[in-house]
Structure formats: C-alpha cells, structure tokens
Design a protein around this motif. Structure first.
Motif, PDB file in Angstrom:
ATOM      1  N   UNK A  27       0.784  -1.232   0.000  1.00  0.00           N
ATOM      2  CA  UNK A  27       0.000   0.000   0.000  1.00  0.00           C
ATOM      3  C   UNK A  27       0.816   1.283   0.000  1.00  0.00           C
ATOM      4  N   UNK A  28       0.069   2.395   0.196  1.00  0.00           N
ATOM      5  CA  UNK A  28       0.639   3.737   0.052  1.00  0.00           C
ATOM      6  C   UNK A  28       1.783   3.999   1.041  1.00  0.00           C
ATOM      7  N   UNK A  29       1.645   3.489   2.276  1.00  0.00           N
ATOM      8  CA  UNK A  29       2.680   3.779   3.276  1.00  0.00           C
ATOM      9  C   UNK A  29       4.020   3.175   2.883  1.00  0.00           C
ATOM     10  N   UNK A  30       3.964   1.940   2.386  1.00  0.00           N
ATOM     11  CA  UNK A  30       5.211   1.293   1.951  1.00  0.00           C
ATOM     12  C   UNK A  30       5.771   2.036   0.729  1.00  0.00           C
ATOM     13  N   UNK A  53       2.240   8.807  -7.438  1.00  0.00           N
ATOM     14  CA  UNK A  53       1.366   9.719  -8.178  1.00  0.00           C
ATOM     15  C   UNK A  53       0.050  10.005  -7.458  1.00  0.00           C
ATOM     16  N   UNK A  54      -0.488   9.015  -6.722  1.00  0.00           N
ATOM     17  CA  UNK A  54      -1.777   9.232  -6.060  1.00  0.00           C
ATOM     18  C   UNK A  54      -1.657  10.237  -4.911  1.00  0.00           C
ATOM     19  N   UNK A  92      -6.296  10.895  -6.844  1.00  0.00           N
ATOM     20  CA  UNK A  92      -6.619   9.788  -5.943  1.00  0.00           C
ATOM     21  C   UNK A  92      -7.298   8.605  -6.652  1.00  0.00           C
ATOM     22  N   UNK A  93      -7.662   8.795  -7.936  1.00  0.00           N
ATOM     23  CA  UNK A  93      -8.241   7.680  -8.683  1.00  0.00           C
ATOM     24  C   UNK A  93      -7.171   6.657  -9.078  1.00  0.00           C
TER      25      UNK A  93
END
Ligand SMILES: *Cc1c(COP(=O)(O)O)cnc(C)c1O
Length: 379
Positions: A310-313, A340-341, A347-348
């Motif tokens: 996910x985003x955190x990693x 990029x998100x 956020x898409x």
C-alpha cells in the motif's frame, strides 16, 4: 525486449541524432557556432522582425527549428508545455466537442475540466486502448486529444489507426507526444494535426527550464498557434530556449541509454517479490504491448509500478532511495520517482503506484538503490 528503431527518416536526409546536433545553427561566416542568446524585446524596424511577442526571436526560432524538424512539421515555442497545450484549446469555437483519454496528464485534465465548467466545451473520455471508440469519436469531435504513452499508466494508443480515421471537417487531432519524444513516435506522420512537447522534460533534459513546443504541418493551424501566442502572450524565455536547444543536442544519446536501463529495470522489478505490478510498454504483460510494438520506436524511460503493502510502503520507498531522487517530473539526466496518487486530484490512481523516470546513471547503481529501498521500506 530490445527495441531501437528509428521512426524518423528526417526531412533533411539526416538521422535524427545528427539533426539534433546540427539543427538551428547558422552557417554564415563569422557566426557563432552555437545558437546565441538574444535577449531582446524589440528590433530595429525594417527587417520584418520588430517585437518579440509578435515576430519571435532568433533564439526561440532555433528551438523551433530543432523540434519542428524532428517532428517533421513547423513548430511554435511556448512558455511551457501547458502554454502550448492551452494554445490548441484556444482554437476551439464555443460549444465544441472534446475527446480526452481516460488516463492523461493532470494539467490537461484540469484545463479541460475548467473549460467544461465554464461551458466552453463538452467532454467525452475514451479508454486509450479502445481504438474503435476513438475512431467513432473522430466522426463527431472538434478536438480529439490523445496522449500516448499516457501519464502515468503508460497506455499506448493506436495512433496509426486513430489519426487515419475519417474525422469531422475542420476537426483537430492533437497528440501529447511528451513521453515518447519525437525520437520514438511521430504523430504528424500518422496524420495528427498537432504534436505537443513539454520541452521541460526530454528536450531540455536537465530539470532546469520550463518550455513547450507545438508542431504542425498545417499552415493555417501554425498561423493560428502563432496568433494565440501573440495574443495570449505565453512566450518562451530566451534563456529557456537556449538551454532547451543545448539539451536537445544530446537527447538521442540520453534517450537511448535511459530506455535501455528502463527496459532492464522493468524486467527486474517484475520479478521482485516486493512489487505487485509493473507497467512498461516493453513488457509482454503490458495491456497495450502489441500496439506499442507497432507504433513506438522505443519503449521509453518511464516505469509505473505498484509496491506491495500500500501507500505507506510506497512512500517509504520514496524516502529510502538515494541516487534516485524523490521528485516529480521526468525525462532528465537524473532518475526521479514519486507516488502519483499523493498528488491532489490523482486519488483515482492505484495508491501504491510509483512512477519512475529513469535517467542516465549506470543501471547497476540504479538497481542497487531501488532494490535496497524496496527492502528497507518493508522493515
Ligand atoms: C509535464 C507535462 C506536461 C506539461 O508541461 P509543462 O512544461 O510542465 O507545462 C504536459 N503533458 C505531459 C505528458 C507532461 O509530462
């Protein structure tokens, strides 16, 4: 996965790499070998060149010669890629129908949304791989806007088929060719009306300028773009054009090396346990690989990959890289990477998608950096 084919038999008979070195130079005895910086707003009346915003300057024209020759058309230089893009939209009569790809540069999506909100045009979005959908849209649209490979999903459109499709009389087909560069793809040769470059990226190539170039073979469109620049005033900077020409001299070399490294890194990332998905037009697993094989002269230097966890990693990977810089933009000598998100309005996109722009560093150094960052990010 090797792919190095020249898409451009240059109009001068020179290979593109030679054109890049020689274009825009004077051959007059005593003239400086390099294009000089001409910081001038006005000129002595009598030659037809009086005021820079109306008539251009020798330094702007050098950049227009270099890029125009490479794209096989006539170019107009602008203050930025977005200024060049806005000049194309500026041509549209009120109430026009615009077609836009499902994936494209956020600045263009923003410009189109703002114009639609003000009632300037209506917008239809078509998936880049949906060639039949694009051909269908060409019959009714006033502006068919393509971006291929796209940002950041690297979808490749069948420009050959779409640009040749019958279109509404007077309609414009414009292609944002920034990711491919005119070395890997020539939209005008396929039949597009305008090809766009953010010269901020590969043409400049050193992350030190903002500039844009629109190129067309259509005289009326060229005059209209010049008029837009004159009236809206989005003129390029003198130093920026000088630097962009200087950058363009080495573009073929830079691209060749960076895309060879990108192809290698894409394959290694695909085999990496910490990576869920790799998007790179040169990979057989890429959804538009078959189209890319036909329309692109090279696979390019951008890789978008999703990190497991996910985003955190993914954010941690960006913090852990060293040689690769955590920065936006692309097409420069140095490798850059970003999630990029994390960008407002994006956020898409897949949350853990990292877009890597591969530079000209040694590929083994890049791999050590990336592999190390992927390992440390998961601890
Ligand atoms: C950067 C970029 C633009 C905008 O160019 P600027 O020079 O930043 O105005 C447009 N399209 C694509 C694909 C880009 O990457």
């Amino acid at each position: 996965m090797t792919k190095e084919k020249n898409v451009n038999p240059s109009p001068t008979g020179l290979a593109p790499a030679s054109w890049l070195v020689t274009a825009g130079r004077s051959s007059a005895p005593g003239a400086p070998l390099n294009v000089p910086l001409v910081p001038a707003s006005n000129f002595i009346i009598g030659s037809g060149r009086e005021y820079a915003r109306d008539d251009g300057t020798p330094t702007w024209e050098a950049l227009e010669d270099v890029v125009g020759g490479l794209e096989c058309g006539r170019a107009v230089a602008f203050a930025s890629g977005m200024a060049a893009i806005a000049a194309v939209f500026d041509q549209l009569p009120a109430g026009s129908a615009v077609v836009l790809p499902d994936d494209c540069y956020q600045g263009v999506a923003g410009l189109v949304a703002a114009g639609a909100q003000r009632g300037r045009w209506t917008v239809q979005r078509v998936a880049l791989h949906d060639t039949a959908g694009w051909i269908d849209a060409c019959r009714t649209a006033d502006l068919v806007w393509l971006e291929s490979p796209s940002n950041p999903l690297l979808g490749v459109a069948d420009l050959e088929a779409i640009c040749a499709a019958p279109r509404k009389p007077g309609a414009v087909v414009a292609v944002d060719n920034t990711f491919a560069t005119p070395l890997n793809q020539r939209p005008l040769a396929f039949g597009a009306t305008v090809s766009l470059q953010s010269a901020t990226k590969f043409i400049g190539g050193h992350s030190d300028l903002l500039a844009g170039v629109a190129t067309t073979k259509d005289e009326a469109v060229w005059h209209a773009l010049r008029q837009s620049r004159e009236l809206a005033g989005a003129t390029p900077g003198t130093l920026e054009c000088f630097l962009a020409v200087r950058g363009a001299r080495t573009m073929a070399l830079r691209l060749q090396r960076a895309q060879a490294s990108a192809a290698e890194l894409a394959q290694r990332l695909q085999a990496h346990a910490a990576v869920e998905l790799v998007r790179y037009p040169g990979l057989a697993s890429h959804p538009t690989h078959a189209t890319a094989r036909r329309v692109l002269g090279g696979w390019g230097t951008l890789i978008s990959f999703d990190v497991r966890g996910g985003a955190d990693v993914a954010d941690a990977v960006c913090r852990e890289v060293g040689l690769i810089r955590h920065a936006t933009s692309l097409g420069a000598v140095e490798s850059t990477m970003e999630r990029r998100a994390a960008i407002p309005g994006q956020q898409h996109l897949p949350a853990a998608l990292l877009r890597l722009s591969v530079g000209i560093e040694e590929v083994e150094d890049l791999w050590r950096d990336l592999d190390g960052a992927l390992a440390r990010a998961r601890r």
